[in-house]
Design an enzyme around this catalytic site. Sequence first.
Site, PDB file in Angstrom:
ATOM      1  N   ARG A   1      26.344  57.429  18.387  1.00  3.48           N
ATOM      2  CA  ARG A   1      25.150  58.298  19.271  1.00  3.48           C
ATOM      3  C   ARG A   1      23.878  57.273  19.707  1.00  3.48           C
ATOM      4  O   ARG A   1      24.259  56.254  19.845  1.00  3.48           O
ATOM      5  CB  ARG A   1      25.038  59.249  18.055  1.00  3.48           C
ATOM      6  CG  ARG A   1      24.333  57.826  17.478  1.00  3.48           C
ATOM      7  CD  ARG A   1      23.576  58.731  15.938  1.00  3.48           C
ATOM      8  NE  ARG A   1      22.632  57.752  14.787  1.00  3.48           N
ATOM      9  CZ  ARG A   1      21.776  56.892  14.543  1.00  3.48           C
ATOM     10  NH1 ARG A   1      21.215  57.197  16.211  1.00  3.48           N
ATOM     11  NH2 ARG A   1      22.148  56.407  13.581  1.00  3.48           N
TER      12      ARG A   1
ATOM     13  N   ASN B   1      26.846  52.486  15.734  1.00  5.26           N
ATOM     14  CA  ASN B   1      26.261  53.816  15.666  1.00  5.26           C
ATOM     15  C   ASN B   1      26.575  54.350  17.189  1.00  5.26           C
ATOM     16  O   ASN B   1      26.770  54.064  18.337  1.00  5.26           O
ATOM     17  CB  ASN B   1      24.195  53.864  15.158  1.00  5.26           C
ATOM     18  CG  ASN B   1      24.085  53.469  14.451  1.00  5.26           C
ATOM     19  OD1 ASN B   1      24.345  53.870  13.252  1.00  5.26           O
ATOM     20  ND2 ASN B   1      23.160  52.228  14.445  1.00  5.26           N
TER      21      ASN B   1
ATOM     22  N   GLY C   1      18.820  54.024   6.231  1.00  2.60           N
ATOM     23  CA  GLY C   1      17.904  53.405   5.364  1.00  2.60           C
ATOM     24  C   GLY C   1      18.295  54.356   3.302  1.00  2.60           C
ATOM     25  O   GLY C   1      17.759  53.152   2.664  1.00  2.60           O
TER      26      GLY C   1
HETATM   27  P1  ADP Z   1      18.363  54.538  14.599  1.00  2.00           P
HETATM   28  O1  ADP Z   1      19.443  53.346  14.284  1.00  2.00           O
HETATM   29  O2  ADP Z   1      18.358  55.127  15.424  1.00  2.00           O
HETATM   30  O3  ADP Z   1      17.301  53.601  14.153  1.00  2.00           O
HETATM   31  P2  ADP Z   1      17.899  55.877  11.635  1.00  2.00           P
HETATM   32  O4  ADP Z   1      18.755  55.633  10.775  1.00  2.00           O
HETATM   33  O5  ADP Z   1      16.721  55.175  11.961  1.00  2.00           O
HETATM   34  O6  ADP Z   1      18.792  55.541  13.692  1.00  2.00           O
HETATM   35  O7  ADP Z   1      17.697  57.509  12.292  1.00  2.00           O
HETATM   36  C1  ADP Z   1      17.902  57.637  13.208  1.00  2.00           C
HETATM   37  C2  ADP Z   1      16.439  58.618  12.835  1.00  2.00           C
HETATM   38  O8  ADP Z   1      17.253  60.448  12.700  1.00  2.00           O
HETATM   39  C3  ADP Z   1      15.305  58.680  12.193  1.00  2.00           C
HETATM   40  O9  ADP Z   1      14.687  59.160  12.351  1.00  2.00           O
HETATM   41  C4  ADP Z   1      16.463  58.993  10.822  1.00  2.00           C
HETATM   42  O10 ADP Z   1      15.194  59.491   9.920  1.00  2.00           O
HETATM   43  C5  ADP Z   1      16.535  60.685  11.427  1.00  2.00           C
HETATM   44  N1  ADP Z   1      18.085  60.973  10.817  1.00  2.00           N
HETATM   45  C6  ADP Z   1      18.744  60.079  10.174  1.00  2.00           C
HETATM   46  N2  ADP Z   1      19.614  60.767   9.518  1.00  2.00           N
HETATM   47  C7  ADP Z   1      19.671  62.316   9.282  1.00  2.00           C
HETATM   48  C8  ADP Z   1      19.594  63.464   9.111  1.00  2.00           C
HETATM   49  N3  ADP Z   1      21.539  63.601   8.521  1.00  2.00           N
HETATM   50  N4  ADP Z   1      19.140  64.715   9.358  1.00  2.00           N
HETATM   51  C9  ADP Z   1      17.929  64.094  10.416  1.00  2.00           C
HETATM   52  N5  ADP Z   1      17.369  63.590  10.357  1.00  2.00           N
HETATM   53  C10 ADP Z   1      18.081  62.031  10.215  1.00  2.00           C
HETATM   54  P1  ADP Z   2      22.259  52.537   7.841  1.00  2.00           P
HETATM   55  O1  ADP Z   2      22.642  53.241   8.699  1.00  2.00           O
HETATM   56  O2  ADP Z   2      21.060  52.764   6.955  1.00  2.00           O
HETATM   57  O3  ADP Z   2      21.070  51.830   9.375  1.00  2.00           O
HETATM   58  P2  ADP Z   2      22.362  49.508   7.634  1.00  2.00           P
HETATM   59  O4  ADP Z   2      23.734  49.375   7.197  1.00  2.00           O
HETATM   60  O5  ADP Z   2      22.475  49.631   9.801  1.00  2.00           O
HETATM   61  O6  ADP Z   2      22.376  51.509   7.386  1.00  2.00           O
HETATM   62  O7  ADP Z   2      21.259  48.463   7.584  1.00  2.00           O
HETATM   63  C1  ADP Z   2      20.173  48.939   7.195  1.00  2.00           C
HETATM   64  C2  ADP Z   2      19.258  48.259   7.398  1.00  2.00           C
HETATM   65  O8  ADP Z   2      19.208  46.836   6.169  1.00  2.00           O
HETATM   66  C3  ADP Z   2      19.473  46.461   8.561  1.00  2.00           C
HETATM   67  O9  ADP Z   2      18.644  46.806   9.417  1.00  2.00           O
HETATM   68  C4  ADP Z   2      19.005  45.099   6.795  1.00  2.00           C
HETATM   69  O10 ADP Z   2      17.673  45.619   7.632  1.00  2.00           O
HETATM   70  C5  ADP Z   2      19.220  45.549   5.936  1.00  2.00           C
HETATM   71  N1  ADP Z   2      20.719  45.119   5.597  1.00  2.00           N
HETATM   72  C6  ADP Z   2      21.913  46.226   5.658  1.00  2.00           C
HETATM   73  N2  ADP Z   2      23.311  45.507   5.057  1.00  2.00           N
HETATM   74  C7  ADP Z   2      22.762  43.818   4.661  1.00  2.00           C
HETATM   75  C8  ADP Z   2      22.926  42.860   4.415  1.00  2.00           C
HETATM   76  N3  ADP Z   2      24.300  42.755   3.808  1.00  2.00           N
HETATM   77  N4  ADP Z   2      22.171  42.223   3.865  1.00  2.00           N
HETATM   78  C9  ADP Z   2      20.910  42.265   4.180  1.00  2.00           C
HETATM   79  N5  ADP Z   2      19.849  43.157   4.533  1.00  2.00           N
HETATM   80  C10 ADP Z   2      21.194  44.269   4.836  1.00  2.00           C
HETATM   81 MG    MG Z   3      21.592  50.438  10.614  1.00  2.00          MG
END
Ligand code: ADP
Ligand code: ADP
Ligand code: MG
Length: 452
Positions: A291, A289, A165
């Site tokens: 992973r 993602n 996020g």
């Molecule tokens: P998911 O899409 O699996 O929900 P998140 O974006 O929430 O993944 O990230 C997975 C977890 O790893 C979260 O708890 C996030 O805060 C943590 N995380 C993400 N990027 C990193 C990073 N570069 N180093 C350590 N923890 C990370």
């Molecule tokens: P991250 O890599 O941090 O998980 P994402 O691209 O998956 O980033 O987006 C994380 C969250 O942000 C989504 O689950 C959604 O709630 C919000 N989001 C992302 N893109 C958009 C968009 N184009 N419009 C509205 N909300 C968005």
């Molecule tokens: Mg995401």
Amino acid sequence: MFHKILIANRGEIAVRIIRACMQEEIETVAVYSTADKESIHVQLADEAVCIGGPSSMDSYLNMQNIISAAVNTGADAIHPGFGFLSENSKFASLCKDCGIVFIGPSGDVIDKMGNKAMAREIMIAAGVPVVPGSEGAVESVFAGMIVAKEIGYPVLIKASAGGGGRGMRVAESEEVFKNAFETAQLEARNAFGDDTMYIEKFVLDPKHIEFQILADKYGNVVHLGERDCSIQRRNQKVIEEAPCGLISKSLRDQMGEAAIKAAKFSNYENAGTIEFLLSEDEFYFIEMNTRIQVEHPVTEMITGIDIVKEQIKIAAGLQLSYKQSDIEFNGHAIECRINAENPKLNFRPSPGTVSLLHVPGGFGIRFDSALYQGCTISPFYDSMAGKLIVHAEDRQSAIRKMRSAIEEIIIEGIETNLSFSYAILHSREFIEGKFNTGFVAKNLEKLLETDI
Ligand code: ADP
Ligand code: ADP
Ligand code: MG
């Protein structure tokens, strides 16, 4: 099959992976920073190697030390978990060069699909619907502004390397665009060392629906259904569930097919997730993602498939042992992330020592965590310390089961967000399944009033 796997991670996901290895009688090597000497993953693994100081840069992101640990202990594969090096193509390639199997896709595929702007371009080419926006990355604030004007405000300015996020900002109008762009870019530079940005239309109040896929080395791809991860705070998931309470079978099939198409088009291998936004039956790809994900257990509970074991088998060169038509979905599962944080103090992290721990159990209750009584939650890492997962015959029973599990759990010595999740589990919108990604922000004050 592998003889010994090194787990390049910490916390609950390291424990989760070690458990899968133990059950398959594969030896395990834990790695740890000096801050994690007493951690449960270190105690559970057959061997453990210290890889550096507390800061992630010195330890869990220290590729050289991790590879050396694998070579010195004779590990034949590395599981990266999530976060840290899990989406680092350089690390995946380095493993390969050193004759160690990286449990995940190849460095090339991570480069393509882990990079969000590039993944967008690839999905456009594959014919998978994406949110309207820039074709790939935008070169400058001004290039971004031109795209924003074309697609119309509000827009979301996103970091190509973003995750968790971070690195994204909404711009409601042209007046605030420059400032939002620069703020997001700075955050991305600091968090990911990469400030490449792209632009998407900001979709108002969508649902976040993602599909788990599994792909073997022989071109076989299946999806394991969807997860609804719309309960988010600041774009970070809090509660996840499977299946989504609202979507129809035909929409599921359509989205599942798009997810498989995305995986096939990118020559994907291993477990992955295709994330979509869903707005009134229109769905749009947002990212992949490459992973294992935090919320994988809800899918495991409704399919009976152990995703970590599948990852290991795929990496070892085994073929998927089932087809799409063999996959069945049973009941409903919900996961609450347990973060060591204080919701009442603006979710401030709450590191410290767990002085008392009681874990709920019973039919359909699962606790994936790195917690034990006396353990210390370190301030150096992410505040997510574990997950509570329930499985029941239908959604309403699962909600009731989760509420009772939260009533029973005792974690003393640190603050957690569980009372916050408990409040969500009692809100009408959640119960009716009619929530979207705006739910938490909209109801924040009311949710914060609840005490268990
Ligand atoms: P998911 O899409 O699996 O929900 P998140 O974006 O929430 O993944 O990230 C997975 C977890 O790893 C979260 O708890 C996030 O805060 C943590 N995380 C993400 N990027 C990193 C990073 N570069 N180093 C350590 N923890 C990370
Ligand atoms: P991250 O890599 O941090 O998980 P994402 O691209 O998956 O980033 O987006 C994380 C969250 O942000 C989504 O689950 C959604 O709630 C919000 N989001 C992302 N893109 C958009 C968009 N184009 N419009 C509205 N909300 C968005
Ligand atoms: Mg995401």
